[in-house]
Write an enzyme that holds these catalytic residues in place. Structure first.
Site, PDB file in Angstrom:
ATOM      1  N   ASN A 107       0.854  -1.185   0.000  1.00  0.00           N
ATOM      2  CA  ASN A 107       0.000   0.000   0.000  1.00  0.00           C
ATOM      3  C   ASN A 107       0.890   1.234   0.000  1.00  0.00           C
ATOM      4  O   ASN A 107       1.976   1.210   0.599  1.00  0.00           O
ATOM      5  CB  ASN A 107      -0.897  -0.030   1.253  1.00  0.00           C
ATOM      6  N   ALA A 108       0.415   2.300  -0.629  1.00  0.00           N
ATOM      7  CA  ALA A 108       1.176   3.561  -0.647  1.00  0.00           C
ATOM      8  C   ALA A 108       1.439   4.049   0.770  1.00  0.00           C
ATOM      9  O   ALA A 108       2.456   4.688   1.040  1.00  0.00           O
ATOM     10  CB  ALA A 108       0.417   4.614  -1.450  1.00  0.00           C
ATOM     11  N   GLU A 138       1.413 -14.626   3.801  1.00  0.00           N
ATOM     12  CA  GLU A 138       0.896 -15.597   4.778  1.00  0.00           C
ATOM     13  C   GLU A 138      -0.419 -15.104   5.364  1.00  0.00           C
ATOM     14  O   GLU A 138      -1.341 -15.888   5.591  1.00  0.00           O
ATOM     15  CB  GLU A 138       1.915 -15.809   5.903  1.00  0.00           C
TER      16      GLU A 138
HETATM   17  N1  THU Z   1       6.558 -10.316   3.059  1.00  0.00           N
HETATM   18  C1  THU Z   1       5.664 -11.330   3.059  1.00  0.00           C
HETATM   19  O1  THU Z   1       4.696 -11.343   2.287  1.00  0.00           O
HETATM   20  N2  THU Z   1       5.853 -12.344   3.952  1.00  0.00           N
HETATM   21  C2  THU Z   1       6.879 -12.409   4.839  1.00  0.00           C
HETATM   22  O2  THU Z   1       6.879 -13.274   5.707  1.00  0.00           O
HETATM   23  C3  THU Z   1       7.999 -11.481   4.708  1.00  0.00           C
HETATM   24  C4  THU Z   1       7.711 -10.236   3.955  1.00  0.00           C
HETATM   25  C5  THU Z   1       6.335  -9.187   2.147  1.00  0.00           C
HETATM   26  C6  THU Z   1       5.917  -7.908   2.842  1.00  0.00           C
HETATM   27  C7  THU Z   1       6.349  -6.866   1.844  1.00  0.00           C
HETATM   28  O3  THU Z   1       5.294  -6.677   0.907  1.00  0.00           O
HETATM   29  C8  THU Z   1       7.520  -7.495   1.143  1.00  0.00           C
HETATM   30  O4  THU Z   1       7.489  -8.872   1.435  1.00  0.00           O
HETATM   31  C9  THU Z   1       8.870  -6.915   1.565  1.00  0.00           C
HETATM   32  O5  THU Z   1       9.026  -6.978   2.944  1.00  0.00           O
END
Ligand code: THU
Length: 149
Positions: A59-60, A69
């Site tokens: 999101n912005a 997850e």
């Molecule tokens: N991210 C996830 O989707 N799951 C995680 O467990 C680690 C981080 C995403 C959040 C953000 O959109 C991007 O990865 C960079 O942190």
């Protein structure tokens, strides 16, 4: 009505994990990550045999973004399941990339200590952990027994 009781936590078959990997890879491609450019996919298998997927949605207003997850868990609960038998995540980092701290706690709510969590990259499975390994001595629903009605 009789229900077939299958517990996939008893070492998921390679085939099953491969299916989850493909599902996670598929949803990873739809991640909305215009700020980090870090695309993540997650696939959950439940003991009932259902699969749920999620991707990160940024999101912005950065802190409002959500992890893959969290999306998969929301889909699982919306689908009527509340148990994670297997979790597969995929990202494109050079190193093994597994759930962030916040997501470890989110997953913990619906997992058992021996629930397998596969960390994948584009090349396939890179590592597998149990819930207990990712979040040792954790706090969960059973800690609230007797405190909430
Ligand atoms: N991210 C996830 O989707 N799951 C995680 O467990 C680690 C981080 C995403 C959040 C953000 O959109 C991007 O990865 C960079 O942190």
């Amino acid at each position: 009505m009789s229900q077939l009781a299958i517990n996939f936590t008893d070492i998921p078959s390679e085939h099953r994990v491969r299916e989850l990997f493909l599902a996670a890879q598929d949803v990873q491609a739809r991640a909305y990550a215009p700020y980090s450019h870090f695309l993540v996919g997650a696939a959950i298998l439940t003991p009932t045999g259902n699969t749920y997927v999620g991707c990160n949605v940024e999101n912005a207003a950065y802190p409002v973004g959500s992890c893959a997850e969290a999306g998969a868990i929301a889909a699982m609960v919306a689908g009527g399941d509340t148990e994670i038998a297997v979790l597969v995540t995929i990202c494109d980092s050079a190193e093994v990339g597994t759930c962030c701290g916040g997501c470890r706690q989110r997953v913990r709510e619906f997992a058992k200590s021996d629930t397998p969590i596969y960390a994948c990259g584009p090349d396939g499975i890179r590592a597998v952990f149990t819930m207990e390994q990712l979040l040792p001595t954790s706090f969960g629903p059973e800690n609230l027994v007797g405190f909430v009605s």
